[in-house]
Design a protein around this motif. Structure first.
Motif, short mmCIF file in Angstrom:
data_model
loop_
_atom_site.label_atom_id
_atom_site.label_comp_id
_atom_site.label_asym_id
_atom_site.label_seq_id
_atom_site.Cartn_x
_atom_site.Cartn_y
_atom_site.Cartn_z
N LYS A 85 36.67 -15.63 -19.92
CA LYS A 85 37.27 -16.82 -20.12
C LYS A 85 36.48 -17.44 -21.29
O LYS A 85 35.29 -17.32 -21.71
N PRO A 86 37.16 -18.27 -22.19
CA PRO A 86 36.73 -18.60 -23.50
C PRO A 86 35.55 -19.84 -23.28
O PRO A 86 35.87 -20.68 -22.43
N ALA A 87 34.67 -20.03 -24.17
CA ALA A 87 33.91 -21.05 -24.19
C ALA A 87 34.54 -22.29 -24.67
O ALA A 87 34.22 -23.33 -23.92
N GLU A 88 35.51 -22.38 -25.30
CA GLU A 88 36.26 -23.47 -25.75
C GLU A 88 37.75 -23.10 -26.45
O GLU A 88 37.65 -22.21 -26.88
N CYS A 89 38.55 -23.94 -25.99
CA CYS A 89 39.97 -23.87 -26.79
C CYS A 89 40.42 -25.16 -27.16
O CYS A 89 40.09 -26.18 -26.84
N SER A 90 41.20 -25.17 -28.48
CA SER A 90 41.93 -26.46 -28.66
C SER A 90 43.33 -25.88 -29.40
O SER A 90 43.56 -24.61 -29.77
N GLY A 91 44.28 -26.84 -29.79
CA GLY A 91 45.56 -26.68 -30.17
C GLY A 91 46.21 -27.68 -30.20
O GLY A 91 46.20 -28.70 -29.43
N ALA A 92 47.58 -27.49 -30.88
CA ALA A 92 48.55 -28.44 -30.80
C ALA A 92 49.99 -27.69 -31.50
O ALA A 92 49.65 -26.77 -32.17
N LEU A 93 51.03 -28.23 -31.11
CA LEU A 93 52.23 -27.67 -31.53
C LEU A 93 52.60 -26.28 -31.32
O LEU A 93 52.98 -25.51 -32.20
N GLY A 94 52.12 -25.82 -30.39
CA GLY A 94 52.22 -24.23 -30.01
C GLY A 94 51.31 -23.13 -30.72
O GLY A 94 51.23 -21.85 -30.52
N ILE A 95 50.44 -23.65 -31.54
CA ILE A 95 49.08 -23.00 -31.92
C ILE A 95 47.85 -23.47 -31.37
O ILE A 95 47.68 -24.54 -31.26
N SER A 96 47.02 -22.42 -30.94
CA SER A 96 45.72 -22.65 -30.36
C SER A 96 44.78 -21.75 -30.94
O SER A 96 45.12 -20.79 -31.26
N SER A 97 43.54 -22.09 -30.59
CA SER A 97 42.35 -21.17 -31.13
C SER A 97 41.42 -21.39 -29.67
O SER A 97 41.03 -22.41 -29.39
N CYS A 98 40.86 -20.15 -29.71
CA CYS A 98 40.04 -20.29 -28.59
C CYS A 98 38.64 -19.36 -29.04
O CYS A 98 38.80 -18.55 -30.06
N THR A 99 37.43 -19.69 -28.62
CA THR A 99 36.37 -19.03 -29.15
C THR A 99 35.40 -18.56 -27.94
O THR A 99 35.13 -19.51 -26.97
N TRP A 100 34.74 -17.60 -28.00
CA TRP A 100 33.83 -16.93 -27.22
C TRP A 100 32.59 -16.84 -27.89
O TRP A 100 32.55 -16.35 -28.95
N GLY A 101 31.28 -17.30 -27.15
CA GLY A 101 30.11 -16.98 -27.76
C GLY A 101 29.57 -18.26 -28.14
O GLY A 101 30.00 -19.33 -27.70
N ASP A 102 28.73 -18.33 -29.25
CA ASP A 102 28.05 -19.48 -29.76
C ASP A 102 27.78 -19.59 -31.30
O ASP A 102 28.74 -18.46 -31.91
N GLU A 103 27.33 -20.32 -32.17
CA GLU A 103 27.30 -20.46 -33.43
C GLU A 103 26.85 -19.28 -34.16
O GLU A 103 27.28 -18.88 -35.23
N GLN A 104 25.88 -18.76 -33.64
CA GLN A 104 25.47 -17.25 -34.26
C GLN A 104 26.25 -16.01 -33.99
O GLN A 104 26.23 -15.19 -34.80
N ARG A 105 26.80 -15.99 -32.91
CA ARG A 105 27.60 -14.90 -32.49
C ARG A 105 28.82 -15.29 -31.70
O ARG A 105 28.73 -15.70 -30.64
N PHE A 106 30.22 -14.97 -32.24
CA PHE A 106 31.22 -15.43 -31.94
C PHE A 106 32.24 -14.61 -32.04
O PHE A 106 32.36 -13.99 -33.10
N ILE A 107 33.32 -14.71 -31.24
CA ILE A 107 34.83 -14.21 -31.52
C ILE A 107 35.76 -15.41 -31.47
O ILE A 107 35.52 -16.01 -30.37
N LYS A 118 31.54 -13.11 -35.74
CA LYS A 118 30.63 -13.09 -36.60
C LYS A 118 29.28 -12.79 -35.70
O LYS A 118 29.22 -13.12 -34.75
N GLY A 119 28.43 -12.10 -36.41
CA GLY A 119 27.07 -11.71 -35.87
C GLY A 119 27.23 -10.77 -34.56
O GLY A 119 26.46 -10.62 -33.71
N LEU A 120 28.42 -9.83 -34.71
CA LEU A 120 28.57 -8.97 -33.63
C LEU A 120 28.01 -7.78 -33.78
O LEU A 120 27.63 -7.34 -34.84
#
Length: 84
Positions: free
Chosen positions: A44-66, A81-83
């Motif tokens: 499960k992603p750490a956070e997701c956001s989006g609008a109008l059919g486009i969304s972005s999800c992030t896994w990890g933290d500020e130093q290491r994420f996808i 980043k930081g993988l």
């Protein structure tokens, strides 16, 4: 070292090894994958956001994420980043 310290260190190493935000999993991402496929790979992603059919999800933290960007339910772009 006491047994308690050894057990604590072993537990920390085990948790770090279970982190799904890594280079191997990043390399498996492909444009066109479904959200379900990505979540099966990364959890499960750490956070997701989006609008109008486009969304972005992030896994990890500020130093290491996808970060994965979706158009509808399919991967459009992704970055990391930081993988390791």
């Amino acid at each position: 070292m006491s047994l308690r310290v050894v057990a604590l260190l072993a537990g920390c190493l085990l948790l770090a090894a279970c982190n799904k935000v890594n280079q191997d999993n990043y390399a498996q991402l492909k444009p066109g994958m479904s959200k379900v496929e990505v979540e099966n790979l990364l959890g499960k992603p750490a956070e997701c956001s989006g609008a109008l059919g486009i969304s972005s999800c992030t896994w990890g933290d500020e130093q290491r994420f996808i970060s994965v960007q979706y158009a509808g339910e399919q991967v459009l772009l992704f970055s990391g980043k930081g993988l390791q």
